[in-house]
Design an enzyme around this catalytic site. Structure first.
Site: not given
Ligand code: NDP
Ligand code: OXD
Length: 309
Positions: A224, A272
């Site tokens: 993000r 994006h």
């Molecule tokens: P998940 O919720 O599956 O994974 C998030 C990861 O981040 C977990 O490993 C979590 O740790 C870690 N995390 C969260 N907060 C912290 C913190 N404070 N310190 C350290 N680690 C942290 O999310 P996804 O993998 O499904 O997606 C990640 C992000 O990707 C989405 O939120 C979205 O913003 C972005 N995205 C972007 C897209 C694009 O096209 N650019 C498309 C899809 C998603 P833990 O496992 O320990 O909870």
């Molecule tokens: C998502 C994205 O969060 O597209 O799925 O960014």
């Protein structure tokens, strides 16, 4: 019971059709058409207009049409007691993994720099990097980060990752918690951000964090825009500490044309679109959750309301 789709792009009809194709008995409305507000039990949203979610007295689930839910937590008018679900989907993860691989290879082999030279008619070979010599560090080892990391190891990259809780991922060196962040950063040549945007991660890609990367490190933000402190990134690229960045996400989207990222020769941009929910693949989990709502069963892919992701 009925479903309303609330999003501000051109994809409402596409989603409506895909839902009806999956199950023609569903009652599905666009929020832009006349619809019976008290019959709506599920809202399928993507960057909804603020104030559009509190019109439904019998709403039981807010289903994000993407993986990220930060935009829902940002809406102060959202009814706070309604559970939120998000998309967890194999294509969303593999599309992200492919995008990150493409960006890293383009960086290693100078493809963006060569395009600039081509436009200027300049024939000038550049030193390239080898996969085996590069350590990729992934912030966030969730659905997307874990697959991206695992896939990169298959190509021969050294991969390490950082998350909130401890992980065990084959061939990936894992770090967890704030105390291990510096250790993770000091050996990361290419940093990939795949964290959710929450109060704990907002502005995390700042001068303090980025300065701990080795000189010439490259930064990829596909999570993000709110993770990045734009001025800090620009300053560290311009003073030669970072070799550049590839960004898919921005504070304001579309990015205003006056923003310095647009014309920076070491910043590469995509709009994006690294990985996007494919209706064919994700509709079944939404229909399944709708059926679970009807039968009172536990919903799948629920967001932890305390963690905010
Ligand atoms: P998940 O919720 O599956 O994974 C998030 C990861 O981040 C977990 O490993 C979590 O740790 C870690 N995390 C969260 N907060 C912290 C913190 N404070 N310190 C350290 N680690 C942290 O999310 P996804 O993998 O499904 O997606 C990640 C992000 O990707 C989405 O939120 C979205 O913003 C972005 N995205 C972007 C897209 C694009 O096209 N650019 C498309 C899809 C998603 P833990 O496992 O320990 O909870
Ligand atoms: C998502 C994205 O969060 O597209 O799925 O960014």
């Amino acid at each position: 019971m009925a479903i309303v789709i609330i999003r501000q792009d051109h994809k409402i009809e596409l989603w409506k059709k895909a839902l009806l194709k999956a199950d023609s008995s569903l009652e599905v409305y666009s929020f832009l058409e006349e619809h019976p507000k008290d019959e709506i039990s599920m809202a399928i949203t993507w960057k909804h207009p603020s104030g559009s979610l509190n019109k439904y007295p019998n709403l039981k689930c807010i289903a994000s049409a993407g993986a990220g839910v930060d935009y829902l937590f940002e809406d102060a008018t959202r009814p706070k007691d309604i559970p939120i679900t998000r998309i967890v989907d194999p294509f969303l993860a593999s599309d992200m993994s492919e995008h990150v691989l493409a960006v890293i290879l383009a960086h290693l082999k100078n493809l963006n720099a060569y395009k600039t030279k081509q436009i200027a008619n300049v024939w000038e070979p550049m030193e390239y990097l080898r996969i085996k010599d590069v350590t990729v560090g992934i912030l966030g080892l969730g659905e997307l980060g874990a697959l991206t990391g695992t896939d990169l190891t298959r190509y021969g990259f050294k991969v390490q990752g950082w998350s909130r809780s401890a992980k065990n991922i084959e061939n990936v060196t894992t770090f967890s918690g704030p105390d291990s962040l510096s250790k993770f950063l000091e050996s990361t040549d290419v940093l990939v951000c795949l964290l959710p945007l929450t109060p704990a991660t907002e502005g995390i890609l700042n001068k303090k964090l980025l300065s701990q990367l080795p000189k010439n490190a490259f930064v990829i933000n596909v999570a993000r825009g709110g993770h990045m402190v734009d001025e800090d990134l620009l300053a560290l690229i311009d003073n030669g500490h970072l070799s550049g960045a590839c960004l898919d996400v921005y504070h304001t989207e579309p990015l205003p044309t006056s923003h310095p990222f647009w014309n920076h020769n070491k910043i590469h941009m995509t709009p994006h679109y690294a990985s996007v929910s494919d209706t064919n693949s994700v509709i079944p989990q939404l229909v399944e959750n709708y059926k679970r709502l009807q039968s009172g069963e536990e919903l799948q892919n629920k967001v932890d309301m305390n963690k905010g992701y």
